[in-house]
Design a protein around this motif. Structure first.
Motif, PDB file in Angstrom:
ATOM      1  N   GLY A 114     -11.853  31.642   1.939  1.00 43.39           N
ATOM      2  CA  GLY A 114     -11.573  31.104   0.626  1.00 43.39           C
ATOM      3  C   GLY A 114     -10.071  31.001   0.403  1.00 43.39           C
ATOM      4  N   VAL A 115      -9.608  29.875  -0.126  1.00 43.20           N
ATOM      5  CA  VAL A 115      -8.187  29.672  -0.404  1.00 43.20           C
ATOM      6  C   VAL A 115      -8.024  29.161  -1.827  1.00 43.20           C
ATOM      7  CG1 VAL A 115      -7.576  29.220   1.997  1.00 43.20           C
ATOM      8  CG2 VAL A 115      -8.256  27.318   0.528  1.00 43.20           C
ATOM      9  N   LEU A 116      -6.837  29.376  -2.369  1.00 40.61           N
ATOM     10  CA  LEU A 116      -6.489  28.875  -3.695  1.00 40.61           C
ATOM     11  C   LEU A 116      -5.481  27.753  -3.570  1.00 40.61           C
ATOM     12  CD1 LEU A 116      -6.071  32.251  -5.617  1.00 40.61           C
ATOM     13  CD2 LEU A 116      -8.086  30.756  -5.568  1.00 40.61           C
ATOM     14  N   LYS A 117      -5.455  26.869  -4.548  1.00 40.60           N
ATOM     15  CA  LYS A 117      -4.497  25.778  -4.561  1.00 40.60           C
ATOM     16  C   LYS A 117      -3.082  26.347  -4.488  1.00 40.60           C
ATOM     17  CE  LYS A 117      -2.984  21.733  -7.217  1.00 40.60           C
ATOM     18  NZ  LYS A 117      -3.202  20.931  -8.435  1.00 40.60           N
ATOM     19  N   LEU A 177       0.821  21.877  15.843  1.00 41.10           N
ATOM     20  CA  LEU A 177       0.154  22.870  14.996  1.00 41.10           C
ATOM     21  C   LEU A 177       0.294  24.225  15.694  1.00 41.10           C
ATOM     22  CD1 LEU A 177      -3.325  22.412  13.292  1.00 41.10           C
ATOM     23  CD2 LEU A 177      -2.408  24.635  13.954  1.00 41.10           C
ATOM     24  N   VAL A 178       1.144  25.091  15.155  1.00 37.60           N
ATOM     25  CA  VAL A 178       1.468  26.330  15.854  1.00 37.60           C
ATOM     26  C   VAL A 178       0.706  27.534  15.337  1.00 37.60           C
ATOM     27  CG1 VAL A 178       3.770  25.550  16.494  1.00 37.60           C
ATOM     28  CG2 VAL A 178       3.472  26.783  14.367  1.00 37.60           C
ATOM     29  N   GLU A 179       0.218  27.468  14.095  1.00 34.73           N
ATOM     30  CA  GLU A 179      -0.429  28.672  13.572  1.00 34.73           C
ATOM     31  C   GLU A 179      -1.249  28.340  12.322  1.00 34.73           C
ATOM     32  OE1 GLU A 179       0.838  33.184  12.060  1.00 34.73           O
ATOM     33  OE2 GLU A 179       2.368  31.658  12.441  1.00 34.73           O
ATOM     34  N   TRP A 180      -2.486  28.840  12.294  1.00 32.03           N
ATOM     35  CA  TRP A 180      -3.274  28.800  11.073  1.00 32.03           C
ATOM     36  C   TRP A 180      -3.031  30.099  10.306  1.00 32.03           C
ATOM     37  CZ3 TRP A 180      -5.480  24.767   8.913  1.00 32.03           C
ATOM     38  CH2 TRP A 180      -5.831  23.665   9.721  1.00 32.03           C
ATOM     39  N   LEU A 181      -2.737  29.985   9.029  1.00 28.76           N
ATOM     40  CA  LEU A 181      -2.461  31.154   8.194  1.00 28.76           C
ATOM     41  C   LEU A 181      -3.702  31.633   7.463  1.00 28.76           C
ATOM     42  CD1 LEU A 181       0.936  29.960   6.663  1.00 28.76           C
ATOM     43  CD2 LEU A 181       0.558  31.353   8.702  1.00 28.76           C
ATOM     44  N   ALA A 182      -4.766  30.859   7.529  1.00 28.98           N
ATOM     45  CA  ALA A 182      -6.041  31.241   6.915  1.00 28.98           C
ATOM     46  C   ALA A 182      -7.153  30.995   7.919  1.00 28.98           C
ATOM     47  CB  ALA A 182      -6.282  30.448   5.630  1.00 28.98           C
ATOM     48  N   GLU A 183      -8.112  31.901   7.963  1.00 26.08           N
ATOM     49  CA  GLU A 183      -9.220  31.780   8.908  1.00 26.08           C
ATOM     50  C   GLU A 183     -10.134  30.627   8.507  1.00 26.08           C
ATOM     51  OE1 GLU A 183      -9.614  33.394  11.691  1.00 26.08           O
ATOM     52  OE2 GLU A 183      -7.805  34.603  11.356  1.00 26.08           O
ATOM     53  N   PRO A 209      -0.366  28.786   1.298  1.00 26.89           N
ATOM     54  CA  PRO A 209      -0.033  28.238   2.618  1.00 26.89           C
ATOM     55  C   PRO A 209      -1.163  28.512   3.595  1.00 26.89           C
ATOM     56  CG  PRO A 209       1.229  30.232   2.176  1.00 26.89           C
ATOM     57  CD  PRO A 209       0.490  29.923   0.923  1.00 26.89           C
ATOM     58  N   VAL A 210      -1.589  27.486   4.337  1.00 25.89           N
ATOM     59  CA  VAL A 210      -2.741  27.649   5.222  1.00 25.89           C
ATOM     60  C   VAL A 210      -2.433  27.336   6.675  1.00 25.89           C
ATOM     61  CG1 VAL A 210      -4.436  27.275   3.397  1.00 25.89           C
ATOM     62  CG2 VAL A 210      -3.547  25.312   4.667  1.00 25.89           C
ATOM     63  N   VAL A 211      -1.346  26.589   6.964  1.00 23.94           N
ATOM     64  CA  VAL A 211      -1.080  26.189   8.340  1.00 23.94           C
ATOM     65  C   VAL A 211       0.405  25.968   8.523  1.00 23.94           C
ATOM     66  CG1 VAL A 211      -1.398  23.723   7.886  1.00 23.94           C
ATOM     67  CG2 VAL A 211      -1.808  24.607  10.196  1.00 23.94           C
ATOM     68  N   VAL A 212       0.884  26.195   9.748  1.00 20.11           N
ATOM     69  CA  VAL A 212       2.288  25.971  10.086  1.00 20.11           C
ATOM     70  C   VAL A 212       2.368  24.859  11.122  1.00 20.11           C
ATOM     71  CG1 VAL A 212       4.402  26.965  11.033  1.00 20.11           C
ATOM     72  CG2 VAL A 212       2.901  28.377   9.623  1.00 20.11           C
ATOM     73  N   LEU A 213       3.164  23.822  10.815  1.00 21.22           N
ATOM     74  CA  LEU A 213       3.441  22.751  11.758  1.00 21.22           C
ATOM     75  C   LEU A 213       4.885  22.861  12.201  1.00 21.22           C
ATOM     76  CD1 LEU A 213       1.745  19.672  10.039  1.00 21.22           C
ATOM     77  CD2 LEU A 213       0.757  21.278  11.666  1.00 21.22           C
ATOM     78  N   GLU A 214       5.147  22.550  13.460  1.00 15.73           N
ATOM     79  CA  GLU A 214       6.503  22.618  13.987  1.00 15.73           C
ATOM     80  C   GLU A 214       6.981  21.213  14.319  1.00 15.73           C
ATOM     81  OE1 GLU A 214       8.479  25.958  16.524  1.00 15.73           O
ATOM     82  OE2 GLU A 214       7.508  24.569  17.904  1.00 15.73           O
ATOM     83  N   THR A 215       8.145  20.848  13.772  1.00 14.56           N
ATOM     84  CA  THR A 215       8.789  19.584  14.103  1.00 14.56           C
ATOM     85  C   THR A 215       9.821  19.859  15.182  1.00 14.56           C
ATOM     86  OG1 THR A 215      10.611  19.763  12.529  1.00 14.56           O
ATOM     87  CG2 THR A 215       8.514  18.960  11.670  1.00 14.56           C
ATOM     88  N   SER A 216      10.654  18.873  15.475  1.00 13.08           N
ATOM     89  CA  SER A 216      11.664  19.075  16.513  1.00 13.08           C
ATOM     90  C   SER A 216      12.733  20.068  16.097  1.00 13.08           C
ATOM     91  CB  SER A 216      12.320  17.734  16.866  1.00 13.08           C
ATOM     92  OG  SER A 216      12.954  17.176  15.722  1.00 13.08           O
ATOM     93  N   LYS A 217      12.848  20.350  14.786  1.00 20.46           N
ATOM     94  CA  LYS A 217      13.918  21.229  14.329  1.00 20.46           C
ATOM     95  C   LYS A 217      13.472  22.360  13.424  1.00 20.46           C
ATOM     96  CE  LYS A 217      18.180  18.652  14.780  1.00 20.46           C
ATOM     97  NZ  LYS A 217      19.485  18.407  14.166  1.00 20.46           N
ATOM     98  N   ALA A 218      12.274  22.319  12.908  1.00 18.41           N
ATOM     99  CA  ALA A 218      11.912  23.303  11.893  1.00 18.41           C
ATOM    100  C   ALA A 218      10.417  23.557  11.902  1.00 18.41           C
ATOM    101  CB  ALA A 218      12.349  22.829  10.510  1.00 18.41           C
ATOM    102  N   ALA A 219      10.041  24.664  11.267  1.00 13.91           N
ATOM    103  CA  ALA A 219       8.639  24.991  11.041  1.00 13.91           C
ATOM    104  C   ALA A 219       8.338  24.770   9.567  1.00 13.91           C
ATOM    105  CB  ALA A 219       8.347  26.428  11.435  1.00 13.91           C
ATOM    106  N   GLU A 220       7.211  24.153   9.273  1.00 14.13           N
ATOM    107  CA  GLU A 220       6.881  23.800   7.901  1.00 14.13           C
ATOM    108  C   GLU A 220       5.463  24.268   7.579  1.00 14.13           C
ATOM    109  OE1 GLU A 220       8.053  21.901   4.244  1.00 14.13           O
ATOM    110  OE2 GLU A 220       9.136  22.449   6.071  1.00 14.13           O
TER     111      GLU A 220
END
Length: 374
Positions: A28-31, A18-24, A34-45
């Motif tokens: 409040g968020v909407l459906k 878990l590399v970054e939260w995009l929302a505090e 994007p709220v969080v960034v996960l990093e795999t061995s090759k990409a960020a999602e």
């Protein structure tokens, strides 16, 4: 209250960062946001909220997450916010949090920690370090220090390559054959098409288009081996509905294999534009899992001038991998018996011998040659 669970992002990794939260927390968020960034061995999602509401985080920046784990809730606002460590705390008082891929790149190039802190970011990702290295300011002393190191961790991208290669050699009985292509007519065609399409079209683009066009004629070259039901567990085959062609991209930041989905429907201009975009993403280490998933055949590019022959691996879950080597100049006899100079390239095909035999492999390669220079 809706759970935000970690999905299965690829078949090579059992955990993500878990590399970054995009929302505090508590925002409040909407459906679909994007709220969080996960990093795999090759990409960020990026993961998106699955409902409207208030984000309640249950995992901190820098946490290791496994598929199926809950890392947040989206509630109606009545649930109390969980106690989550501040992202800066995860890094410690001495500086920002550095992801594992970023740290591997820092170690590889001996980057001064002061330069990392000077970026002013709470979370340092691989792309941040790659951008920092673009200025070429790594000192000679740091280079000497790297040379003296006896043990270095493999970057995450290379670990993923190692896992795929190991699995391929362990599970796929691969064979290989190669043919020679007179590249002169193909190169002339590529130049004419580049002017017509106003895009940079070369042998790789022609090869991708040619391979995709043969999906209906050679379905086994795009199929997947599966284990059939029953006590014997004998291999069976699952055909693919479309040619999803992966292409190797390595610009010095690691080996990636992004996929051109349903490539048979793409024009040469579209193929050229997508490959150019993938090279840019590779230089920035900015691939998403969606860019890399779903391939059912691979074209591997080996265009360094000294490369005469390359035997690619067959990726797990696929049947064939086609290699394109560097152009070579040679003397040959024309139809009249005169000595002429020509340029050739070698096309190689590694194939799973359980599905494809040598005769079919040779037929496929010859069909590729014909499709490149119709």
């Amino acid at each position: 209250m809706t759970e935000l669970r970690v999905p299965k992002l690829n078949n090579n990794d059992t955990e993500y960062l878990l590399v970054e939260w995009l929302a505090e927390d508590g925002a409040g968020v909407l459906k679909g946001d994007p709220v969080v960034v996960l990093e795999t061995s090759k990409a960020a999602e990026e993961l998106a909220a699955e409902s409207d509401g208030v984000l309640r985080r249950t995992a901190e920046t820098g946490a290791t997450c496994r598929p199926g784990e809950v890392i947040a809730y989206v509630s109606d606002g009545s649930a109390p916010a969980p106690a989550v460590a501040d992202p800066g705390a995860a890094a410690g008082a001495g500086g920002p949090f550095v992801t594992a891929p970023a740290q591997a790149l820092i170690d590889e190039h001996g980057v001064d920690p002061a330069r990392i802190r000077a970026l002013g970011k709470k979370v340092i990702k691989r792309a941040d370090v790659a951008a920092l290295l673009d200025d070429g300011s790594t000192s000679q002393m740091q280079a000497q220090k790297r040379a003296q190191m006896q043990v270095q961790p493999l970057p995450a991208v290379q670990r993923a390559v190692a896992a795929a290669v190991t699995r391929s050699h362990r599970t796929i009985p691969a064979a290989f054959t190669a043919v020679k292509l007179d590249a002169g007519p193909a190169t002339a065609r590529a130049r004419a098409l580049s002017k017509e399409a106003r895009a940079l079209i070369g042998l790789p683009e022609l090869l991708v288009s040619a391979v995709a066009s043969l999906h209906g004629q050679f379905p086994m070259c795009f199929a997947e081996v599966v284990v059939a039901d029953g006590p014997a567990g004998e291999p069976a085959v699952r055909p693919s509905p479309a040619p999803n062609v992966g292409v190797t991209v390595d610009v010095g930041t690691g080996l990636y294999v992004p996929v051109l989905r349903d490539a048979g429907r793409l024009s040469l201009k579209e193929i050229a534009e997508r490959l150019a975009a993938y090279r840019t993403k590779a230089s920035r280490a900015a691939f998403r899992e969606d860019d890399l998933a779903g391939g059912n055949i691979v074209v591997t590019l080996h265009t360094d001038t000294a490369v005469l022959l390359a035997v690619p691996i067959v990726f797990p879950g696929q049947t064939c991998a086609l290699s394109l080597c560097a152009p070579q100049h040679e003397l040959a006899l024309d139809a009249a018996g005169n000595v002429v100079k020509r340029t050739t390239v070698t096309l190689g095909l590694a194939f799973d011998h359980r599905l494809v035999n040598g005769r079919e492999a040779a037929m496929f390669l010859n069909a590729v040659r014909k499709a490149i220079t119709p």
